[in-house]
Write a protein that holds these residues in place. Sequence first.
Motif, PDB file in Angstrom:
ATOM      1  N   PRO A  52      48.920  27.129  88.405  1.00 32.57           N
ATOM      2  CA  PRO A  52      48.022  26.198  87.699  1.00 32.57           C
ATOM      3  C   PRO A  52      48.722  24.887  87.393  1.00 32.57           C
ATOM      4  CG  PRO A  52      48.796  27.907  86.207  1.00 32.57           C
ATOM      5  CD  PRO A  52      49.268  28.287  87.590  1.00 32.57           C
ATOM      6  N   LEU A  53      47.988  23.809  87.560  1.00 32.36           N
ATOM      7  CA  LEU A  53      48.505  22.494  87.239  1.00 32.36           C
ATOM      8  C   LEU A  53      48.454  22.286  85.732  1.00 32.36           C
ATOM      9  CD1 LEU A  53      46.772  20.374  90.006  1.00 32.36           C
ATOM     10  CD2 LEU A  53      49.157  21.121  89.956  1.00 32.36           C
ATOM     11  N   PRO A  54      49.414  21.584  85.167  1.00 34.09           N
ATOM     12  CA  PRO A  54      49.365  21.342  83.715  1.00 34.09           C
ATOM     13  C   PRO A  54      48.138  20.550  83.338  1.00 34.09           C
ATOM     14  CG  PRO A  54      51.029  19.964  84.781  1.00 34.09           C
ATOM     15  CD  PRO A  54      50.543  20.942  85.822  1.00 34.09           C
ATOM     16  N   SER A  55      47.505  20.972  82.208  1.00 31.29           N
ATOM     17  CA  SER A  55      46.274  20.311  81.781  1.00 31.29           C
ATOM     18  C   SER A  55      46.550  19.116  80.877  1.00 31.29           C
ATOM     19  CB  SER A  55      45.384  21.306  81.028  1.00 31.29           C
ATOM     20  OG  SER A  55      46.083  21.848  79.933  1.00 31.29           O
ATOM     21  N   SER A  56      47.788  18.991  80.414  1.00 31.40           N
ATOM     22  CA  SER A  56      48.138  17.878  79.533  1.00 31.40           C
ATOM     23  C   SER A  56      49.567  17.467  79.826  1.00 31.40           C
ATOM     24  CB  SER A  56      48.000  18.295  78.064  1.00 31.40           C
ATOM     25  OG  SER A  56      48.844  19.385  77.794  1.00 31.40           O
ATOM     26  N   PRO A  57      49.945  16.253  79.450  1.00 26.19           N
ATOM     27  CA  PRO A  57      51.296  15.811  79.716  1.00 26.19           C
ATOM     28  C   PRO A  57      52.301  16.672  78.968  1.00 26.19           C
ATOM     29  CG  PRO A  57      50.167  14.294  78.257  1.00 26.19           C
ATOM     30  CD  PRO A  57      49.143  15.247  78.765  1.00 26.19           C
ATOM     31  N   PRO A  58      53.515  16.842  79.512  1.00 21.78           N
ATOM     32  CA  PRO A  58      54.508  17.683  78.845  1.00 21.78           C
ATOM     33  C   PRO A  58      54.882  17.117  77.493  1.00 21.78           C
ATOM     34  CG  PRO A  58      55.514  16.376  80.595  1.00 21.78           C
ATOM     35  CD  PRO A  58      54.024  16.204  80.717  1.00 21.78           C
ATOM     36  N   LEU A  59      55.199  18.032  76.570  1.00 25.35           N
ATOM     37  CA  LEU A  59      55.600  17.605  75.240  1.00 25.35           C
ATOM     38  C   LEU A  59      56.971  16.943  75.289  1.00 25.35           C
ATOM     39  CD1 LEU A  59      54.598  20.665  73.033  1.00 25.35           C
ATOM     40  CD2 LEU A  59      53.421  18.484  73.240  1.00 25.35           C
ATOM     41  N   LEU A  60      57.206  16.046  74.340  1.00 25.87           N
ATOM     42  CA  LEU A  60      58.527  15.478  74.201  1.00 25.87           C
ATOM     43  C   LEU A  60      59.462  16.527  73.620  1.00 25.87           C
ATOM     44  CD1 LEU A  60      57.613  11.963  72.754  1.00 25.87           C
ATOM     45  CD2 LEU A  60      58.020  12.583  75.135  1.00 25.87           C
ATOM     46  N   SER A 103      51.833  12.326  72.416  1.00 25.27           N
ATOM     47  CA  SER A 103      52.437  13.247  73.378  1.00 25.27           C
ATOM     48  C   SER A 103      52.912  14.542  72.732  1.00 25.27           C
ATOM     49  CB  SER A 103      53.615  12.569  74.088  1.00 25.27           C
ATOM     50  OG  SER A 103      53.180  11.448  74.825  1.00 25.27           O
ATOM     51  N   CYS A 104      53.237  14.485  71.449  1.00 29.81           N
ATOM     52  CA  CYS A 104      53.718  15.680  70.757  1.00 29.81           C
ATOM     53  C   CYS A 104      52.581  16.639  70.397  1.00 29.81           C
ATOM     54  CB  CYS A 104      54.483  15.295  69.497  1.00 29.81           C
ATOM     55  SG  CYS A 104      56.060  14.478  69.830  1.00 29.81           S
ATOM     56  N   GLY A 105      51.345  16.174  70.472  1.00 30.97           N
ATOM     57  CA  GLY A 105      50.205  17.059  70.216  1.00 30.97           C
ATOM     58  C   GLY A 105      50.058  17.485  68.772  1.00 30.97           C
ATOM     59  N   ILE A 117      63.329  17.380  69.012  1.00 32.20           N
ATOM     60  CA  ILE A 117      63.953  16.385  68.136  1.00 32.20           C
ATOM     61  C   ILE A 117      63.102  15.121  68.071  1.00 32.20           C
ATOM     62  CG2 ILE A 117      65.955  14.878  67.843  1.00 32.20           C
ATOM     63  CD1 ILE A 117      67.674  17.098  69.025  1.00 32.20           C
ATOM     64  N   SER A 118      62.598  14.676  69.232  1.00 35.48           N
ATOM     65  CA  SER A 118      61.748  13.482  69.252  1.00 35.48           C
ATOM     66  C   SER A 118      60.471  13.709  68.463  1.00 35.48           C
ATOM     67  CB  SER A 118      61.412  13.101  70.697  1.00 35.48           C
ATOM     68  OG  SER A 118      62.571  12.741  71.408  1.00 35.48           O
ATOM     69  N   CYS A 119      59.898  14.890  68.606  1.00 35.38           N
ATOM     70  CA  CYS A 119      58.649  15.170  67.901  1.00 35.38           C
ATOM     71  C   CYS A 119      58.867  15.279  66.394  1.00 35.38           C
ATOM     72  CB  CYS A 119      58.006  16.448  68.452  1.00 35.38           C
ATOM     73  SG  CYS A 119      57.292  16.238  70.104  1.00 35.38           S
ATOM     74  N   LEU A 120      59.955  15.915  65.981  1.00 32.66           N
ATOM     75  CA  LEU A 120      60.242  16.008  64.551  1.00 32.66           C
ATOM     76  C   LEU A 120      60.419  14.624  63.936  1.00 32.66           C
ATOM     77  CD1 LEU A 120      62.729  19.030  64.427  1.00 32.66           C
ATOM     78  CD2 LEU A 120      60.412  18.978  63.502  1.00 32.66           C
ATOM     79  N   SER A 121      61.050  13.725  64.674  1.00 31.26           N
ATOM     80  CA  SER A 121      61.278  12.381  64.141  1.00 31.26           C
ATOM     81  C   SER A 121      60.003  11.543  64.106  1.00 31.26           C
ATOM     82  CB  SER A 121      62.346  11.662  64.973  1.00 31.26           C
ATOM     83  OG  SER A 121      61.893  11.442  66.292  1.00 31.26           O
ATOM     84  N   SER A 122      58.945  12.007  64.761  1.00 28.16           N
ATOM     85  CA  SER A 122      57.686  11.254  64.810  1.00 28.16           C
ATOM     86  C   SER A 122      56.602  11.841  63.914  1.00 28.16           C
ATOM     87  CB  SER A 122      57.167  11.202  66.259  1.00 28.16           C
ATOM     88  OG  SER A 122      58.125  10.626  67.113  1.00 28.16           O
TER      89      SER A 122
END
Length: 328
Positions: free
Chosen positions: A58-66, A98-100, A69-74
Amino acid sequence: MMVGALAAFFVLFVPMGLAGWHLSRNKVLFFSGALFISLAIAVHLTPYFPSISRLLVPLPSSPPLLSPISCLSSLHDVVWESQDPPSWSWSRSNPALSCGFQKLGRSDASDLLNGSWILVAGDSQARLLALSVLSLILDPAAMDAVRPDLFKRHSDYHISVPENGADLDFIWAPYASNLTETLRRIEMNERYPDVLVMGNGLWHMLHVTIASEYGAALRDVRRWATANGRSRHMFWLGMPTLVTEKLNTEEKRMKMNQTTWEVYEREVSSSGLLRSFGGPFLLLDVGLLSRGCGSQCTVDGMHYDEAVYEAALHIMLNALLIESHQRI
């Protein structure tokens, strides 16, 4: 590739053909056998035909998560959409998008906190966060029964939530030394909360007004929290932005001003308490959130609309999702 495919043909089809001949006497067995044979052929031959492999993956349905560490900082990339009533959401631009990040509903939050011990220790700001936790996971009728007991002045509070087996404790701890004592008791009892939220400073600012003493006490909190380390998730509840002209006594207006607030905030940073400075606590930045909501979100200059604590709660819940590698 051709040699491998030919080998797979003989390995699969010859024994399967013989088995199929025997199974043909019974239609049900023959159908089951044929289905098994087909699946076995597909599994064994797919690697030899890349075009088929691509169809089956299956192809990914959404862009990959960052990265975590990047998501926690955002996590604090919050925008306030309206002021009456206050409402907020996460930014719709990267990296928050991107972090959802998402606001969790009652069912998802209950699942996330299932069987957890949540310990919240601090002053009235911490009590408001505890209220926000319970408002999310309890139904409205249960919440109406909880509110009077939770807000008994300067008191501790405990509740077990039968729906998901979670326990929540609020410990009245207006001074940093009270937080250290709470950590000592945890270590002594050798029962460690799954989620630990701590935060204070306003009482020290009003009644002691020696910022360096506050910083020294926070360094004790850091040492005990680091030694305690067996609590899986630790959060520091930052002080709210103070609206001096709305504070309800002259003493508060004199001592709890913006300049003093900034000095106390620097003591938090220099204590090494926060994860961004090498400490064990991830910041829930109520100062930033309350400032974003605005002065109209507070009546008394220090306690804010429930939307501010709701935002802090959902930041915490999303941090738990990130750190436990989950997505709702």
